[in-house]
Design a protein around this motif. Sequence first.
Motif, mmCIF file in Angstrom:
data_model
loop_
_atom_site.group_PDB
_atom_site.id
_atom_site.type_symbol
_atom_site.label_atom_id
_atom_site.label_comp_id
_atom_site.label_asym_id
_atom_site.label_seq_id
_atom_site.Cartn_x
_atom_site.Cartn_y
_atom_site.Cartn_z
ATOM 1 N N VAL A 1 -1.622 -4.563 12.715
ATOM 2 C CA VAL A 1 -1.669 -4.360 11.129
ATOM 3 C C VAL A 1 -3.158 -4.495 10.643
ATOM 4 C CG1 VAL A 1 -1.035 -5.133 8.949
ATOM 5 C CG2 VAL A 1 0.743 -4.988 10.858
ATOM 6 N N PRO A 2 -3.879 -3.611 10.330
ATOM 7 C CA PRO A 2 -5.355 -3.715 10.001
ATOM 8 C C PRO A 2 -5.452 -4.915 9.123
ATOM 9 C CG PRO A 2 -4.446 -1.258 9.339
ATOM 10 C CD PRO A 2 -3.089 -2.183 9.879
ATOM 11 N N GLN A 3 -6.521 -5.588 9.039
ATOM 12 C CA GLN A 3 -6.746 -7.133 8.218
ATOM 13 C C GLN A 3 -6.418 -6.660 6.958
ATOM 14 O OE1 GLN A 3 -7.493 -9.749 9.279
ATOM 15 N NE2 GLN A 3 -7.588 -9.319 11.505
ATOM 16 N N CYS A 4 -6.829 -5.517 6.249
ATOM 17 C CA CYS A 4 -6.736 -5.581 4.840
ATOM 18 C C CYS A 4 -5.226 -5.270 4.196
ATOM 19 C CB CYS A 4 -7.668 -4.077 4.336
ATOM 20 S SG CYS A 4 -7.236 -2.696 5.057
ATOM 21 N N LEU A 5 -4.552 -4.912 5.131
ATOM 22 C CA LEU A 5 -3.045 -4.986 4.918
ATOM 23 C C LEU A 5 -2.139 -6.193 5.349
ATOM 24 C CD1 LEU A 5 -2.521 -1.030 5.526
ATOM 25 C CD2 LEU A 5 -1.883 -2.412 3.392
ATOM 26 N N GLY B 1 -0.634 -15.084 -0.043
ATOM 27 C CA GLY B 1 -1.998 -15.224 -0.186
ATOM 28 C C GLY B 1 -2.330 -13.662 -0.934
ATOM 29 N N GLY B 2 -3.816 -13.547 -1.165
ATOM 30 C CA GLY B 2 -4.351 -12.576 -1.839
ATOM 31 C C GLY B 2 -5.593 -12.192 -1.572
ATOM 32 N N ILE B 3 -5.931 -11.296 -0.869
ATOM 33 C CA ILE B 3 -7.274 -10.741 -0.627
ATOM 34 C C ILE B 3 -7.441 -9.033 -0.683
ATOM 35 C CG2 ILE B 3 -7.850 -12.493 1.170
ATOM 36 C CD1 ILE B 3 -7.441 -10.681 3.096
ATOM 37 N N LEU B 4 -8.501 -8.655 -1.327
ATOM 38 C CA LEU B 4 -8.895 -7.418 -1.356
ATOM 39 C C LEU B 4 -7.756 -6.545 -2.177
ATOM 40 C CD1 LEU B 4 -9.822 -6.844 2.338
ATOM 41 C CD2 LEU B 4 -11.352 -7.163 0.525
ATOM 42 N N ASP B 5 -7.331 -7.438 -3.467
ATOM 43 C CA ASP B 5 -6.173 -6.930 -4.303
ATOM 44 C C ASP B 5 -5.063 -6.831 -3.777
ATOM 45 O OD1 ASP B 5 -8.048 -6.338 -6.385
ATOM 46 O OD2 ASP B 5 -8.727 -4.317 -5.659
ATOM 47 N N ASN B 6 -4.854 -7.492 -2.620
ATOM 48 C CA ASN B 6 -3.318 -7.374 -2.072
ATOM 49 C C ASN B 6 -2.152 -7.773 -2.945
ATOM 50 O OD1 ASN B 6 -4.073 -8.664 1.343
ATOM 51 N ND2 ASN B 6 -4.431 -6.768 0.365
ATOM 52 N N ALA B 7 -2.633 -8.728 -4.055
ATOM 53 C CA ALA B 7 -1.661 -9.098 -5.097
ATOM 54 C C ALA B 7 -0.954 -7.946 -5.689
ATOM 55 C CB ALA B 7 -2.470 -10.125 -6.015
ATOM 56 N N ASP C 1 8.080 2.050 -0.356
ATOM 57 C CA ASP C 1 7.275 3.105 -0.991
ATOM 58 C C ASP C 1 5.896 1.971 -1.467
ATOM 59 O OD1 ASP C 1 8.971 4.942 -1.011
ATOM 60 O OD2 ASP C 1 9.803 4.662 -2.926
ATOM 61 N N ILE C 2 6.123 1.120 -1.730
ATOM 62 C CA ILE C 2 4.809 0.065 -2.198
ATOM 63 C C ILE C 2 4.108 -0.185 -1.037
ATOM 64 C CG2 ILE C 2 4.155 -2.115 -2.961
ATOM 65 C CD1 ILE C 2 6.913 -2.214 -4.525
ATOM 66 N N LEU C 3 4.524 -0.163 0.146
ATOM 67 C CA LEU C 3 3.941 -0.371 1.451
ATOM 68 C C LEU C 3 3.086 0.988 1.631
ATOM 69 C CD1 LEU C 3 6.292 -2.223 3.626
ATOM 70 C CD2 LEU C 3 3.929 -3.031 3.039
ATOM 71 N N LYS C 4 3.695 2.150 1.681
ATOM 72 C CA LYS C 4 3.023 3.357 1.621
ATOM 73 C C LYS C 4 1.665 3.680 0.615
ATOM 74 C CE LYS C 4 7.046 5.872 3.488
ATOM 75 N NZ LYS C 4 8.259 6.881 3.123
ATOM 76 N N ASP C 5 2.031 3.175 -0.547
ATOM 77 C CA ASP C 5 0.928 3.212 -1.685
ATOM 78 C C ASP C 5 -0.148 2.431 -1.119
ATOM 79 O OD1 ASP C 5 -0.177 4.072 -3.931
ATOM 80 O OD2 ASP C 5 0.523 2.047 -4.854
ATOM 81 N N ALA C 6 0.031 1.059 -0.522
ATOM 82 C CA ALA C 6 -1.008 0.305 -0.210
ATOM 83 C C ALA C 6 -1.994 0.823 0.953
ATOM 84 C CB ALA C 6 -0.481 -1.120 0.182
ATOM 85 N N ARG C 7 -1.033 1.459 2.104
ATOM 86 C CA ARG C 7 -1.772 2.092 3.074
ATOM 87 C C ARG C 7 -2.481 3.273 2.682
ATOM 88 N NH1 ARG C 7 4.414 2.302 5.727
ATOM 89 N NH2 ARG C 7 4.470 0.138 6.285
ATOM 90 N N SER C 8 -2.076 3.895 1.809
ATOM 91 C CA SER C 8 -2.974 5.113 1.370
ATOM 92 C C SER C 8 -4.183 4.561 0.646
ATOM 93 C CB SER C 8 -2.173 6.218 0.556
ATOM 94 O OG SER C 8 -1.111 6.639 1.173
ATOM 95 N N TYR C 9 -3.899 3.662 -0.255
ATOM 96 C CA TYR C 9 -5.162 2.988 -0.959
ATOM 97 C C TYR C 9 -6.213 2.458 -0.076
ATOM 98 C CZ TYR C 9 -7.693 -0.133 -3.907
ATOM 99 O OH TYR C 9 -8.655 -1.009 -4.762
ATOM 100 N N TYR C 10 -5.948 1.641 0.961
ATOM 101 C CA TYR C 10 -6.656 1.238 1.977
ATOM 102 C C TYR C 10 -7.483 2.060 2.876
ATOM 103 C CZ TYR C 10 -5.788 -3.380 -0.014
ATOM 104 O OH TYR C 10 -5.665 -4.445 -0.737
ATOM 105 N N MET D 1 -11.204 1.187 4.397
ATOM 106 C CA MET D 1 -11.226 -0.010 4.767
ATOM 107 C C MET D 1 -10.454 -0.140 6.299
ATOM 108 S SD MET D 1 -10.936 -1.651 1.169
ATOM 109 C CE MET D 1 -10.897 -3.401 1.895
ATOM 110 N N ILE D 2 -10.087 1.029 6.633
ATOM 111 C CA ILE D 2 -9.110 0.959 7.956
ATOM 112 C C ILE D 2 -9.850 2.036 8.764
ATOM 113 C CG2 ILE D 2 -6.805 1.339 8.840
ATOM 114 C CD1 ILE D 2 -5.671 0.864 6.138
ATOM 115 N N SER D 3 -10.365 1.495 9.870
ATOM 116 C CA SER D 3 -10.980 2.422 10.970
ATOM 117 C C SER D 3 -10.023 3.482 11.720
ATOM 118 C CB SER D 3 -11.730 1.421 11.835
ATOM 119 O OG SER D 3 -10.794 1.060 12.650
ATOM 120 N N ASP D 4 -10.541 4.394 12.280
ATOM 121 C CA ASP D 4 -9.580 5.153 12.896
ATOM 122 C C ASP D 4 -8.689 4.576 13.868
ATOM 123 O OD1 ASP D 4 -10.388 7.488 11.180
ATOM 124 O OD2 ASP D 4 -11.786 8.157 12.741
ATOM 125 N N GLU D 5 -9.491 3.751 14.665
ATOM 126 C CA GLU D 5 -8.942 2.840 15.765
ATOM 127 C C GLU D 5 -7.936 2.072 15.225
ATOM 128 O OE1 GLU D 5 -10.351 -0.484 19.145
ATOM 129 O OE2 GLU D 5 -11.911 0.546 17.849
#
Length: 503
Positions: free
Chosen positions: A152-156, A176-182, A468-477, A482-486
């Motif tokens: 899982v990417p760090q931001c997620l 916890g909360g970083i990078l608008d995770n909340a 659906d909320i997870l999908k929204d977060a994935r698209s956002y980051y 904030m998520i590299s191709d790798e």
Amino acid sequence: MVLQGFQRNFPPLRILSPEQVEQIHEGTLRVLDRTGLAFHDERALHLFADHGCKVDFSTHRVRFPGDLVEKAISQAPRAFQVKARDPRNNIILGQPNVTYFSSSPGNTTLDLDTWEPREPTRKEFCDYITVLDALPHVHRVSGMPYFGFAKVPQCLRFVESCAAKIRNSAKVHGEGGILDNARWTIQMGKATGQEILNYANPSAPLTFYENTVSAIQRYIDTDTPFHFASGPVAGATAPATLAGALIANNAETLGGMTLAQLMKPGSRVWAGNMTMVQNMRTGSPAFGSMANSLHEVCFSQMWQRYGIPTWSSSSAWTSSKAIDFQAAYEMAMAALTCALSGASVVLLQGGLTAELAAHPVKAILDDDIAGMIGRFLRGVEVNEDTMALDLIDQVGPIPGNYLVTAHTRQRWRQEQFLPRVADGLLYPNWVQSGSKKALDHARERMEEILSTHKAPPLPPEQEQAVEDILKDARSYYREKGMISDEEWTLYQEDLSSPDYPYA
């Protein structure tokens, strides 16, 4: 409906005299008025200025009048309920003389044979949450039982871990909360009918950054309960003296609480304590030090003066790198003193090496510690039945005995606590049964829990809402770069598992 927690039936442990409590309080007000706190957020600076604080906009320094701080203390709730997914697991923070236990965080899992840390898999994360859900004395699941899981990417990581906790446990959760995770974890809580406990931690010494102020505003706008806990290290980011560290920590927390009550009076806030002393040999915090426990007791005493719920963390971690005698005595001593001091929540189950590792087997062992402490808190019941005067008269001297009496059959389980994984056999019986140690019993119990326990599944509409909320977060980051191709390729491998979202 609400979880009962452990009721303490005698006065809390006190270290400070009433006069010393007032000295610490007056010292805190003096720091807030003379030294002040730095708030690196224009909105906060203007709000403080509008309410009578001395604000230096060039240095971001805010100095607080004592009456404003006292008013904020009076506006904060003395107790409040936090909703779990299952209403039977709701908790009320701030109940007089009630202590709850919480799991404690750890970054990685452990190999129980070599004690080498490693990143947990999604399945290991879900299994850990299942164990925590099953343990009777885990009343709250911590924000970071693990700091995410592999692929899982760090931001997620906190967003994914929140979803995994919701799916695998029906208890109250912290997050916890970083990078608008909340932004997404709060949505998941509301979609599943629960409240996620969040945090807005200042930075020691005496500083709030813009992201923390933004988090405070988000929590208040969404009616999300949250805590402050700066975590100063005495001798590094706070004075080396426990009294000085207590004052600095108080000032940081009260500064944040004042801001919260200015934003919205009555906001559900509570105070966490992560203060530790410095290990002057290594330069790191001295996890497991008895000085941390001394500070915890004084912290609880101060916040009971303020009437605001608290949590304690000196029992959350140890300096030990293995599940061994050192881990047991450092965490058990701290957990007992925290509970005796009257903390609303004590962090205990699962954590190990300086917040770097955790394990469900450790949580199972720690749950017995929590149960033992809970029995101690209940104290001794004294009434006609427990004094047993008629029974003593009936049994009389030898050859009389109490083993066969109805009173013993009825009362002994109430008087004792029976650990689930401790060895209580006589030596010959122990050898005949395989010479199993507590760690062996805990491993067996973990397997038993994983084969028999499962939290109630989310209803289909709630499961879809979480996804659906997870999908929204994935698209956002992803769109933010904030998520590299790798990372994205590895993440897609995880999401395409036939056992997603559980493995």
